[in-house]
Design a protein around this motif. Structure first.
Motif, PDB file in Angstrom:
ATOM      1  N   TYR A 106      -3.787 -29.761  -1.080  1.00  0.00           N
ATOM      2  CA  TYR A 106      -4.504 -28.524  -0.795  1.00  0.00           C
ATOM      3  C   TYR A 106      -3.781 -27.706   0.271  1.00  0.00           C
ATOM      4  O   TYR A 106      -3.764 -26.469   0.225  1.00  0.00           O
ATOM      5  N   GLU A 107      -3.196 -28.402   1.247  1.00  0.00           N
ATOM      6  CA  GLU A 107      -2.665 -27.719   2.419  1.00  0.00           C
ATOM      7  C   GLU A 107      -1.619 -26.667   2.065  1.00  0.00           C
ATOM      8  O   GLU A 107      -1.690 -25.512   2.522  1.00  0.00           O
ATOM      9  N   THR A 108      -0.639 -27.039   1.259  1.00  0.00           N
ATOM     10  CA  THR A 108       0.439 -26.107   0.939  1.00  0.00           C
ATOM     11  C   THR A 108      -0.090 -24.858   0.241  1.00  0.00           C
ATOM     12  O   THR A 108       0.295 -23.730   0.563  1.00  0.00           O
ATOM     13  N   ILE A 109      -1.004 -25.066  -0.720  1.00  0.00           N
ATOM     14  CA  ILE A 109      -1.534 -23.932  -1.477  1.00  0.00           C
ATOM     15  C   ILE A 109      -2.401 -23.044  -0.584  1.00  0.00           C
ATOM     16  O   ILE A 109      -2.320 -21.813  -0.636  1.00  0.00           O
ATOM     17  N   ILE A 110      -3.227 -23.669   0.255  1.00  0.00           N
ATOM     18  CA  ILE A 110      -4.103 -22.875   1.126  1.00  0.00           C
ATOM     19  C   ILE A 110      -3.284 -22.067   2.123  1.00  0.00           C
ATOM     20  O   ILE A 110      -3.514 -20.857   2.307  1.00  0.00           O
ATOM     21  N   ARG A 111      -2.300 -22.681   2.755  1.00  0.00           N
ATOM     22  CA  ARG A 111      -1.519 -21.964   3.771  1.00  0.00           C
ATOM     23  C   ARG A 111      -0.689 -20.842   3.140  1.00  0.00           C
ATOM     24  O   ARG A 111      -0.360 -19.865   3.827  1.00  0.00           O
TER      25      ARG A 111
END
Length: 369
Positions: free
Chosen positions: A183-188
């Motif tokens: 999730y982190e990469t897509i959210i950031r």
């Protein structure tokens, strides 16, 4: 193991015995979502509602109830240690989605980020190992700890550091049974993500989370889109646990987890001001429940149903068996159950039983007798 857990275990283990006909066409994909308040509180059920738009064959499994009636195993305020402590109460399920860690990471000392993150990551792996040991488990989808936008920027940095420590640890687990959901990469990479995600995502933020998890489920479970909505087989239904034991002077058969429930009963007789009050049966519970429902005298002779929200555990409610106090009325055939996605009460029954008369709603696990 509680009676609630026993019923859930039997339900999931009985989902698709070898050689048995499926309860729906196409077959459902059971998913138990584990986590903290991001999985449960505020708008948490938006996540499951949005997931069903992508994957209508999902069936949500869990001990907890939420605003829209989807089952799950998230609990507000949980840290990784708290999830480890309740691992035995998480039902056996073929597929798990685990999102945990941010409540471990609200630190104030920048020099402790790496050591703290390493500990959080190690405990996440212990949770995954515990889930893999459950008899029916086939796949654990391990979520990166979400970015967060709060008044403590060190929390966000520690969440990111946890993910850096977590990835190589997960690589040592069976690749065919454990998948990392980033999730982190897509959210950031999402413009202006901060007001969408905050500490608890908004409904729009959950739309993004649902898209990410749906894509991961399709990839990891080998699903083929488009996916039709499941149609229940003849005689199939949804397993219900009536948590009430006895008559109006009875109590629930176990302490009630904080969440959303439906209470239904026959209103046998009513005076001019009938009231049913749900109260904590444990007088020592720190935060006592007392929810009153005023009834219509004209409803005497009919079946009545009301929605019960206990308040959040540790804030407005302490887990306890529940009892009833009646004013100016008589009631019978009491059913207290986790709220269902339809928002309607099940057909009355006692103990754990299969309700084949109430049409299953999307997201409910359907099974055959």
């Amino acid at each position: 193991m509680s009676r609630w857990m026993e019923s859930l275990t039997c339900l999931v283990l009985g989902l698709a015995p070898l050689g048995a006909a499926p309860a729906t066409d196409p077959p459902q994909v059971p998913l138990c979502m584990i986590g903290d308040s991001i999985t449960w509180a505020d708008q948490g059920d938006c996540w499951r509602r949005e997931l069903l738009k992508h994957l209508p064959n999902l069936a949500f499994v869990g001990t907890h109830s939420a605003r829209f009636g989807y089952s799950h195993a998230g609990e507000g305020g949980n840290s990784t240690a708290r999830v480890l402590g309740r691992l035995a109460d998480i039902p056996d399920c073929p597929n798990y989605s685990l999102l945990i860690g941010t409540n471990d990471n609200s630190i104030k000392d920048e020099t402790k980020i790496e050591a703290h993150a390493a500990g959080t990551a190690a405990r996440i792996v212990k949770i995954v190992e515990g889930l893999l040991a459950k008899p029916s488990c086939r796949k654990v989808l391990v979520s990166s700890v979400l970015p967060c936008f709060t008044d403590n920027p060190l929390r966000d940095r520690t969440n990111a550091a946890t993910n850096r420590h977590l990835r190589p640890l997960l690589a040592a687990l069976p690749a065919d049974r454990v998948a990392y959901v980033d999730y982190e990469t897509i959210i950031r990479a999402t413009p202006d993500w901060e007001p969408l995600i905050k500490l608890h995502p908004t409904p729009e933020g959950y739309q993004l989370l649902a898209q990410i998890l749906a894509d991961a489920l399709v990839k990891e479970l080998g699903l083929t889109r488009p996916i039709a909505a499941p149609v229940p087989a003849a005689g199939a239904g949804v397993k219900v646990h009536n948590l009430w034991a006895g008559g109006a002077d009875g109590v629930t058969d176990q302490p009630i987890i904080a969440g959303w429930y439906t209470l239904s009963f026959d209103l046998v007789a009513a005076g001019p001001a009938p009231v049913v009050t749900v109260v904590s049966a444990d007088s020592q519970a720190a935060k006592q429940l007392a929810k009153s429902f005023s009834l219509k005298p004209a409803a005497a002779g009919t079946r009545v149903e009301v929605e019960l929200f206990t308040e959040y555990e540790g804030y407005g409610y302490t887990r306890s068996p529940l009892a009833l106090k009646l004013t100016d009325c008589q009631i019978a055939r009491i059913l207290l159950e986790k709220k269902r996605p339809s928002g309607k009460a099940s057909t009355y029954g006692e103990g754990v039983y299969l309700d084949t008369l109430t049409p299953p709603a999307p997201g409910e696990l359907v099974e055959l007798p």
